[in-house]
Design a protein around this motif. Structure first.
Motif, short mmCIF file in Angstrom:
data_model
loop_
_atom_site.label_atom_id
_atom_site.label_comp_id
_atom_site.label_asym_id
_atom_site.label_seq_id
_atom_site.Cartn_x
_atom_site.Cartn_y
_atom_site.Cartn_z
N THR A 30 0.82 -1.21 0.00
CA THR A 30 0.00 0.00 0.00
C THR A 30 0.85 1.25 0.00
OG1 THR A 30 -0.12 -0.02 2.41
CG2 THR A 30 -1.88 -1.14 1.23
N ASP A 34 1.51 6.95 -6.62
CA ASP A 34 0.41 7.90 -6.63
C ASP A 34 -0.60 7.65 -5.53
OD1 ASP A 34 0.37 7.92 -10.25
OD2 ASP A 34 1.49 9.16 -8.83
N LYS A 35 -0.50 6.48 -4.86
CA LYS A 35 -1.46 6.16 -3.82
C LYS A 35 -1.42 7.17 -2.68
CE LYS A 35 -1.84 1.17 -4.55
NZ LYS A 35 -1.70 -0.15 -3.92
N GLU A 37 -1.70 10.17 -2.81
CA GLU A 37 -2.64 11.25 -3.03
C GLU A 37 -4.09 10.80 -2.84
OE1 GLU A 37 0.49 13.43 -3.32
OE2 GLU A 37 -1.51 14.28 -3.45
N GLU A 38 -4.30 9.50 -2.67
CA GLU A 38 -5.65 9.00 -2.51
C GLU A 38 -6.21 9.34 -1.14
OE1 GLU A 38 -5.21 5.08 -5.40
OE2 GLU A 38 -5.48 4.85 -3.25
N SER A 49 -6.05 11.87 3.95
CA SER A 49 -5.44 11.23 2.79
C SER A 49 -4.79 9.91 3.17
CB SER A 49 -4.38 12.15 2.17
OG SER A 49 -3.22 12.19 2.99
N MET A 50 -4.47 9.10 2.19
CA MET A 50 -3.81 7.83 2.44
C MET A 50 -2.45 8.05 3.10
SD MET A 50 -5.28 4.94 1.96
CE MET A 50 -3.84 3.87 1.86
N SER A 338 -11.90 4.39 1.81
CA SER A 338 -11.59 4.12 0.41
C SER A 338 -11.14 2.67 0.26
CB SER A 338 -10.49 5.06 -0.08
OG SER A 338 -9.26 4.74 0.55
N ALA A 340 -8.46 1.68 -1.12
CA ALA A 340 -7.03 1.60 -0.79
C ALA A 340 -6.81 1.46 0.71
CB ALA A 340 -6.30 2.85 -1.31
N TRP A 341 -7.59 2.19 1.51
CA TRP A 341 -7.44 2.11 2.97
C TRP A 341 -8.00 0.79 3.50
CZ3 TRP A 341 -4.51 3.51 6.60
CH2 TRP A 341 -4.89 3.48 7.95
#
Length: 389
Positions: A30, A34-35, A37-38, A49-50, A338, A340-341
């Motif tokens: 993870t 660019d992650k 910025e997620e 943010s992530m 999200s 991603a999280w």
């Protein structure tokens, strides 16, 4: 839900433990790219943010591993749930709490001062130095992430304090009575010095026979001191003559033996006997692990300590009242995680290496040697220090 602020990490205090953080305890799947910025957590009041969420998790993970070792995350705390899963859920709630508190800043006229922002910049530089930019890159943490989290957590702390200051509570008569503190004086004839000097001058334990003789002598001294006290001799003079070093002469405390001024606690036999006395009365011999106490009640209401105790009660009641309001606010607030999280995991290094092997990653590719020794988790206990009395 547990007390709000007990679950709220003070990220502004991270600087004090930066030097103890462990390098490289990240989640490779993870991190980076660019992650960063997620968005990790989104609410009506704002978002995290992530990168900011990963920083928060990184500090939590490092702090726990410094106590329990890296294998703590894979321990099953309930059916199908690991400690890492449980901690991840708690971190998510803490991030949501931070968003909610920050959203209240304007309403309470709270903001960061120029001095606060200067301290934040100092922290950012210290974080980069102590953690290392290579670790930050691997973890997907940027300078802006560090800056944002410290600013938000500092502001959250200020908002909470402003909200606490605005709380209005009134103690009941029973609570006021519980807050009352007595003042006593005491003589202590110690029974703890059960060592002696040997022929070479070293401290060694007494024999059982010597200990028995010593304890009998100390009890005889205590009975002698008690008789003199009951006969009206000056109590301070008796303390100077009989009391062991650092025994202390005068104490004030509530019914549970707690001194809110010095934040110390008396041992149970001592405070129980003290509260059984009337003003001006002298106790019989009171035995504790420290020896024989002779207690004189000076006042059934030590005004100064009682006022401090009342404030402690009020602060506690304010905190409980505010926590109840904030818990209700959190229960009503909705947050979204999200993808991603959701995918972010708190696992041991060994588990991460195994995952990497299954996906075709080598130790060299992931930056891990694969030889890290797992440390078994130990149980941390809190010990309450009691005063000698």
């Amino acid at each position: 839900m547990k007390a709000f602020m007990k679950r709220m990490i003070s990220m502004a205090a991270i600087g004090a433990m930066t030097g103890a953080l462990l390098a490289g305890c990240g989640n490779k799947d993870t991190a980076g790219g660019d992650k960063a910025e997620e968005v990790a957590v989104t609410m009506e009041q704002g978002s995290i943010s992530m990168g900011e969420a990963r920083l928060y998790a990184y500090v939590m993970k490092s702090q726990y591993e410094s106590y329990y070792g890296s294998s703590i995350w894979d321990m099953e705390v309930e059916d199908g749930t690991t400690f890492g899963d449980s901690m991840k859920n708690m971190i998510t709630e803490q991030l949501a709490q931070m968003i909610v508190l920050n959203s209240q800043a304007e309403d309470y006229g709270v903001s960061l001062s120029e001095e606060d922002n200067e301290a934040v910049e100092d922290y950012v530089e210290n974080f980069k130095t102590n953690i290392g930019e290579d670790v930050m890159e691997k973890e997907g943490i940027t300078e802006d992430d560090v800056r944002a989290v410290v600013q938000q957590s500092t502001l959250a702390g200020y908002v909470y304090q402003a909200m606490l200051d605005a709380e209005e509570v009134e103690l009941t008569d029973e609570e006021k009575a519980d807050a009352a503190c007595i003042k006593v004086q005491h003589v202590l004839i110690s029974t703890t010095d059960t060592t002696k000097k040997d022929a070479e001058g070293n401290n060694v334990d007494m024999t059982d026979e010597e200990k028995e003789t010593y304890l009998a002598e100390q009890k005889a001294k205590a009975e002698e001191a008690l008789a003199r006290a009951k006969n009206g001799e000056d109590f301070k003079a008796l303390a100077d003559e009989y009391s062991s070093e650092n025994a202390g002469f005068e104490f004030s405390f509530d019914k549970n033996g707690y001194d809110p001024v010095n934040m110390t606690s008396m041992v149970e036999p001592f405070y129980t006997a003290a509260w059984a006395l009337g003003e001006g009365e002298i106790s019989e011999l009171v035995e504790s692990q420290y020896g024989y106490h002779i207690i004189k009640c000076v006042s059934l209401n030590d005004e100064e300590t009682t006022q401090a105790s009342i404030k402690t009660f009020e602060d506690s009641k304010k905190a409980a009242s505010l926590d109840e309001k904030l818990n209700k606010l959190m229960d009503e607030a909705a947050y979204t995680e999200s993808d991603a999280w959701k995918e972010y995991k708190l696992t041991s290094e060994a588990a991460e290496d195994e995952t990497g092997a299954e996906t075709g990653e080598t130790s060299e590719e992931t930056g891990n040697s694969g030889n890290e020794t797992e440390t078994s988790a130990e149980t941390e206990t809190e010990s309450e220090t009691e005063s000698e009395s």
